[in-house]
Design an enzyme around this catalytic site. Structure first.
Site, PDB file in Angstrom:
ATOM      1  N   ALA A  36       6.478  18.146 -23.449  1.00 12.14           N
ATOM      2  CA  ALA A  36       6.858  19.500 -23.854  1.00 12.14           C
ATOM      3  C   ALA A  36       8.126  19.950 -23.140  1.00 12.14           C
ATOM      4  O   ALA A  36       9.012  20.571 -23.737  1.00 12.14           O
ATOM      5  CB  ALA A  36       5.709  20.474 -23.561  1.00 12.14           C
ATOM      6  N   TYR A  80       4.936  16.923 -19.625  1.00 11.59           N
ATOM      7  CA  TYR A  80       6.248  16.273 -19.502  1.00 11.59           C
ATOM      8  C   TYR A  80       6.951  16.228 -20.858  1.00 11.59           C
ATOM      9  O   TYR A  80       8.139  16.563 -20.968  1.00 11.59           O
ATOM     10  CB  TYR A  80       6.057  14.865 -18.942  1.00 11.59           C
ATOM     11  CG  TYR A  80       7.335  14.131 -18.616  1.00 11.59           C
ATOM     12  CD1 TYR A  80       8.065  14.440 -17.475  1.00 11.59           C
ATOM     13  CD2 TYR A  80       7.809  13.116 -19.448  1.00 11.59           C
ATOM     14  CE1 TYR A  80       9.241  13.759 -17.170  1.00 11.59           C
ATOM     15  CE2 TYR A  80       8.974  12.428 -19.144  1.00 11.59           C
ATOM     16  CZ  TYR A  80       9.685  12.756 -18.013  1.00 11.59           C
ATOM     17  OH  TYR A  80      10.854  12.084 -17.716  1.00 11.59           O
TER      18      TYR A  80
END
Length: 246
Positions: A158, A156
């Site tokens: 990233a 998430y």
């Protein structure tokens, strides 16, 4: 901030933050195309809630991670909105939490494909639509997770950091065409994304906010209206935090 006569596309627009933004744009006169992936019950309930705006709301079911489906949607919009799309809000987002060592490739790919690649798909066609009219507003709904990271949310975080990088690059590419590209970064907002967290974790998050409360979807919607307005013509490549001071 009137959006009378404007066409607005909101991905993930039938629940949570997306639904709040869709209602706000409808209230200010826009024609809203709200997309969703699979939850028919939520889509029908949202349409019922917006019955006062019948004729200015259209719902579309497809997966933003599917390039072909996104291309087909924009082809349909060429006929449905001959004056073009003025606003795109990339709001679709999912979570598949796990510590990295235990995260499956499927969960990594699902989050990146929806949150980041989906934004690329939608923005690519939005730019092509907006460039011909030399006007547009593109928003990404990112997260402080992309800047700070949270345990168990590597995929998430990233995807959200990637959204900011994509936004800043795109903002430079289209600035001369009078298209602005920005991010809204909501903190802890009272939506279903928080509802599935353990109670103690929710309380800890709430204590970490200087305002000592979670935000509301409507507070995020107000920020979206500003960035999408004609008055925000000199705001591009920016991240507007709606975090209560985090």
């Amino acid at each position: 901030m009137s959006f009378e006569g404007q066409t607005v596309v909101i991905t993930g627009g039938t629940r949570g933050l997306g639904a709040a933004m869709a209602r706000a744009f409808l209230a200010d006169g826009a024609f809203v195309h709200a997309t969703y992936r699979s939850n028919e019950d939520a889509a029908r309930a949202f349409a019922d809630q917006c019955s006062a705006h019948t004729g200015r709301l259209a719902l579309h079911r497809f997966d933003v991670a599917d390039y072909g489906a996104v291309e087909s949607f924009w082809e349909q919009l060429e006929e449905a909105a001959p004056d073009g799309v003025q606003v795109l809000v990339n709001n679709s987002g999912i979570r598949r939490d796990a510590v990295l060592a235990m995260m499956s490739p499927a969960d990594w790919n699902a989050v990146i494909d929806t949150n980041l690649t989906g934004g690329y798909h939608m923005s690519k066609f939005a730019v092509l639509n907006m460039m011909r009219r030399r006007y547009g507003r593109i928003l990404f709904v990112t997260s402080p997770s992309g800047q700070h990271g949270f345990e168990g949310q590597g995929n998430y975080a990233a995807s959200k950091a990637g959204q900011v990088g994509l936004m800043r690059s795109l903002a430079r590419e289209v600035a001369k065409r009078k298209i602005t590209v920005n991010c809204i970064s909501p903190g802890f907002i009272a939506t279903e994304l928080l509802a599935d967290l353990p109670e103690e974790q929710k309380k800890a998050y709430e204590r970490s906010v200087p305002m000592k409360r979670f935000g509301t979807p409507e507070e995020v919607a107000h920020a979206a209206l500003f960035l999408a307005s004609k008055g925000a013509s000199y705001v591009t490549g920016s991240v507007l935090e709606v975090t209560g001071g985090l």
